[in-house]
Write a protein that holds these residues in place. Sequence first.
Motif, PDB file in Angstrom:
ATOM      1  N   LYS A 306       1.020  -1.182  -0.099  1.00  0.00           N
ATOM      2  CA  LYS A 306       0.085   0.090  -0.125  1.00  0.00           C
ATOM      3  C   LYS A 306       1.019   1.358  -0.023  1.00  0.00           C
ATOM      4  O   LYS A 306       0.665   2.139  -0.710  1.00  0.00           O
ATOM      5  N   LYS A 309       2.438   1.619  -3.198  1.00  0.00           N
ATOM      6  CA  LYS A 309       1.433   1.959  -4.382  1.00  0.00           C
ATOM      7  C   LYS A 309       1.214   3.660  -4.220  1.00  0.00           C
ATOM      8  O   LYS A 309       0.983   4.337  -5.128  1.00  0.00           O
ATOM      9  N   ASN A 310       0.991   3.970  -2.814  1.00  0.00           N
ATOM     10  CA  ASN A 310       0.848   5.575  -2.861  1.00  0.00           C
ATOM     11  C   ASN A 310       2.007   6.146  -3.490  1.00  0.00           C
ATOM     12  O   ASN A 310       1.848   7.339  -3.723  1.00  0.00           O
ATOM     13  N   ALA A 312       3.933   5.367  -5.612  1.00  0.00           N
ATOM     14  CA  ALA A 312       4.086   5.516  -7.118  1.00  0.00           C
ATOM     15  C   ALA A 312       2.966   6.469  -7.628  1.00  0.00           C
ATOM     16  O   ALA A 312       2.961   7.118  -8.563  1.00  0.00           O
ATOM     17  N   GLN A 313       1.698   6.593  -6.863  1.00  0.00           N
ATOM     18  CA  GLN A 313       0.745   7.444  -7.310  1.00  0.00           C
ATOM     19  C   GLN A 313       0.880   8.738  -7.261  1.00  0.00           C
ATOM     20  O   GLN A 313       0.686   9.567  -7.979  1.00  0.00           O
ATOM     21  N   ASN A 314       1.806   9.054  -6.061  1.00  0.00           N
ATOM     22  CA  ASN A 314       2.181  10.447  -5.992  1.00  0.00           C
ATOM     23  C   ASN A 314       3.192  10.768  -7.005  1.00  0.00           C
ATOM     24  O   ASN A 314       3.356  11.964  -7.527  1.00  0.00           O
ATOM     25  N   GLU A 315       4.208   9.867  -7.382  1.00  0.00           N
ATOM     26  CA  GLU A 315       5.006  10.028  -8.314  1.00  0.00           C
ATOM     27  C   GLU A 315       4.377  10.466  -9.756  1.00  0.00           C
ATOM     28  O   GLU A 315       4.712  11.438 -10.574  1.00  0.00           O
ATOM     29  N   ASP A 316       3.320   9.839 -10.128  1.00  0.00           N
ATOM     30  CA  ASP A 316       2.683   9.833 -11.375  1.00  0.00           C
ATOM     31  C   ASP A 316       1.829  11.023 -11.479  1.00  0.00           C
ATOM     32  O   ASP A 316       1.828  11.928 -12.321  1.00  0.00           O
ATOM     33  N   GLU A 317       1.405  11.629 -10.189  1.00  0.00           N
ATOM     34  CA  GLU A 317       0.745  12.758  -9.998  1.00  0.00           C
ATOM     35  C   GLU A 317       1.673  14.076 -10.327  1.00  0.00           C
ATOM     36  O   GLU A 317       1.165  14.987 -11.026  1.00  0.00           O
ATOM     37  N   LYS A 318       2.618  13.835  -9.645  1.00  0.00           N
ATOM     38  CA  LYS A 318       3.827  14.745 -10.112  1.00  0.00           C
ATOM     39  C   LYS A 318       4.128  14.909 -11.772  1.00  0.00           C
ATOM     40  O   LYS A 318       4.355  15.941 -11.985  1.00  0.00           O
ATOM     41  N   ASN A 320       2.512  14.023 -13.826  1.00  0.00           N
ATOM     42  CA  ASN A 320       1.234  14.461 -14.711  1.00  0.00           C
ATOM     43  C   ASN A 320       1.199  16.079 -14.660  1.00  0.00           C
ATOM     44  O   ASN A 320       1.085  16.668 -15.821  1.00  0.00           O
TER      45      ASN A 320
END
Length: 326
Positions: A306, A309-310, A312-318, A320
Amino acid sequence: MNFLREIVSIPFGYIISFFYNISGNYILSLLLVTILVKLILLPFSVRQQKSMAKSQRLQPKIRRIREKYANNQQKMQEEMNALYQREGYSSMTGGCSNTIVMMIVMLGLSFVNYKTLSYVLRIPSDTVNTITALAREYGEAANLKAAELTDFRIELTAITHWNEFDHTGISQDVIAKIDEFIKNFSLFGVSLSETPSVKMGVTLLWLIPILTGVLSLTMGLYTYLRQRKTNPEMAKNPSMGCMTLMSPIMSVWFSFLFPASVGVYIIMSTFLSLIQMIILNHTHSPKKVLARLMVEETVQHRAREKVLKNVAQNEDEKNNRGVSND
């Protein structure tokens, strides 16, 4: 050596003295101290059960490492250490540490049994010196063994021969206190200050070495049978069978070396250890411990997933947001 004895004996002396003042019975005081020690050491025993369960779980992996690197001891040790580190296992956990603590307790209580006037009855040191001087004078005249007249053992000798030497210079309060203690310092009418001996022939004191040996053998056999059931590979080790037989022999031998009061403590401690082991083997059996470990590992694994995953999501949001800004 005397300094070490003082450090180990003083705390146990206060504890036994406390229980003796409450109960007025030395054997009951020993039992209460033994129970207290077992309760204090319970977390170590539980940790040892968990360590044994982890060890059982690792046996297949350890066996594969040994087979793979049979001709390379250095590589084998490196792989074993790496395995222990990955699994969070230490051979010291609950094993050697538990034994060391038990040895300290055993030594402390043994030393207290030799210094009951000072540690249990809390008689002032100048009065103790008067008593031991009279006891030593009597011992030299009666040709007692030199070992009985040493500084370490002289207080016990004074209790053993209390009614045989002059009490000049000792207050009536102290005499009454020691008289009362001696009445309670016995088992089936036999003084606990005496040491079982083969030379004296079969006496009631022999019950102590016999009970010590029987309890030690029972505990050893129980441990061996549990090992055969839970860890067959370990049970095949010749040292297991050797220890099962040697431990009772050593216990009986020690019982003939020390005063009966020490033997009584060994009997109480061994009996309570056996009961504790039976209970822990039920409440913390390898299967139950391993099941709990697997649940804990699953929870930890999911928690790590978890977190990753969080992240990775934060990295993707940055990333984007960076693309949008461009």
